[in-house]
Design an enzyme around this catalytic site. Structure first.
Site, short mmCIF file in Angstrom:
data_model
loop_
_atom_site.label_atom_id
_atom_site.label_comp_id
_atom_site.label_asym_id
_atom_site.label_seq_id
_atom_site.Cartn_x
_atom_site.Cartn_y
_atom_site.Cartn_z
N THR A 170 26.50 37.58 -74.13
CA THR A 170 27.38 36.40 -74.20
C THR A 170 28.82 36.85 -74.25
OG1 THR A 170 25.78 35.08 -75.41
CG2 THR A 170 28.09 34.57 -75.82
N ARG A 198 15.50 25.55 -74.78
CA ARG A 198 16.04 26.29 -75.93
C ARG A 198 17.58 26.34 -75.87
NH1 ARG A 198 19.39 31.07 -76.79
NH2 ARG A 198 18.74 32.06 -78.71
C1 SD4 Z 1 21.95 33.11 -77.55
N1 SD4 Z 1 23.72 34.26 -78.65
O1 SD4 Z 1 21.72 32.24 -76.74
C2 SD4 Z 1 23.17 33.96 -77.36
C3 SD4 Z 1 22.80 35.15 -76.58
C4 SD4 Z 1 23.83 36.19 -76.62
O2 SD4 Z 1 24.89 37.97 -75.90
O3 SD4 Z 1 24.65 36.29 -77.46
N2 SD4 Z 1 23.92 37.06 -75.75
O4 SD4 Z 1 21.20 33.36 -78.49
#
Ligand code: SD4
Length: 313
Positions: A170, A198
């Site tokens: 992310t 989700r």
């Molecule tokens: C999530 N926090 O959807 C996000 C994924 C993530 O780096 O951080 N990826 O859970």
């Protein structure tokens, strides 16, 4: 282990000393470097932190080679690319979209939610309808490369993502502008191969991102469920309010998360990381496992990638 921790902590403290000058931008992972470049152009011209973070993270959203954000993001287990994003400014205004499909720049839709509606969050079909009304174009976000990766995953359909690669990229960005105002943005395609529908922490104000312009800002990356269970980013900001440095605040929340999960079997897939930036322009980060890095740009630090300190191997 202890020695490594001390070394990293000192390194972060040394860097902090140099970063008190405004502006500052920090963002998660390698793609934070390009994102910081875009944000910096705005910050250095006396622009707003809000514009900087939006333009910054859009670089990752538009890049098909970043397979965890926007265009080219890994799909869910039914083959759909579904995106989550949120943005927050120094007045505590915030906007968010979740489970949004077909729109390359969810961060800009989130900003529109913030600026054009009385709401904070729109999801799914409603978010898409709103985006189209606002002039965003519907497009196919599933690139050939991500489709192929999905087809390989389908052969086993095993939900055990490889940390720091498949599941944790992310982009979260925090900025402090010349006027001393903070903003933050967070955008993702979420956990790859997730269940359809989700939603992770990234669009949840307080979990994936939070800021208080009197104190500082924090944002997260990693397994969203852990951040949601702890109100992770809000907690980092609150700890800074009570005197913790950005580094200390991130560390304390990661340790709380570890406490929740530490007795679970198969913990090796769990990664969480936070970045934080306070009003003085001091920044810090901490994560559960090695492998998480973040990019920093200030007047004296030229967009440098820093390995975050971590709790366990
Ligand atoms: C999530 N926090 O959807 C996000 C994924 C993530 O780096 O951080 N990826 O859970």
């Amino acid at each position: 282990m202890l020695l490594i921790g001390v070394k990293y902590q000192n390194k972060a403290a040394d860097l902090n000393k140099q970063s008190i000058i405004k502006p500052v931008v920090i963002s998660t992972w390698n793609h934070g470097v390009l994102a910081n470049d875009a944000a910096w152009k705005i910050l250095i011209n006396n622009g707003d932190a809000l514009d900087a973070v939006e333009q910054g993270v859009r670089t990752a959203e538009a890049n098909p080679d970043v397979q965890t954000v926007g265009l080219g993001g890994f799909p869910d287990r039914e083959g759909h690319v579904t995106l989550d994003a949120c943005i927050m400014d120094h007045h505590n205004n915030c906007g968010s979209v979740a489970f949004l499909q077909h729109i390359k720049h969810p961060i800009s839709v989130a900003r529109k939610v913030m600026e054009e509606t009385p709401h904070v969050m729109l999801v799914g079909e409603g978010a898409l309808k709103f985006a189209l009304e606002q002039g965003f174009q519907k497009e196919n976000l599933l690139t050939e490369k991500s489709k192929q990766a999905y087809e390989v995953w389908l052969e086993k359909s095993d939900y055990k993502p490889i940390i720091n690669i498949e599941n944790h990229d992310t982009i979260s960005m925090l900025a402090l502008d010349e006027n001393g105002n903070l903003s933050g943005a967070c955008t993702t395609s979420g956990a790859s191969w997730k269940m359809h529908g989700r939603v992770g922490d990234s669009p949840i104000i307080g979990a994936g991102l939070f800021l208080d312009n009197e104190v500082g800002a924090a944002a997260a990356t990693g397994m969203g469920e852990a951040m949601m269970k702890t109100a992770g980013s809000a907690m980092v900001v609150e700890l800074m309010r009570h005197g913790r440095s950005p580094y200390e605040a991130c560390k304390e929340v990661v340790e709380r998360i570890y406490k929740i999960y530490k007795n679970e079997p198969d913990l090796e897939w769990l990664q969480v990381g936070f970045i934080a930036l306070n009003k003085q322009g001091e920044y810090g980060s901490y994560c559960l496992r090695p492998g998480f890095n973040y990019a920093v740009q200030t007047n004296t630090i030229k967009n440098k990638l820093i390995n975050a300190d971590f709790k366990i191997q």
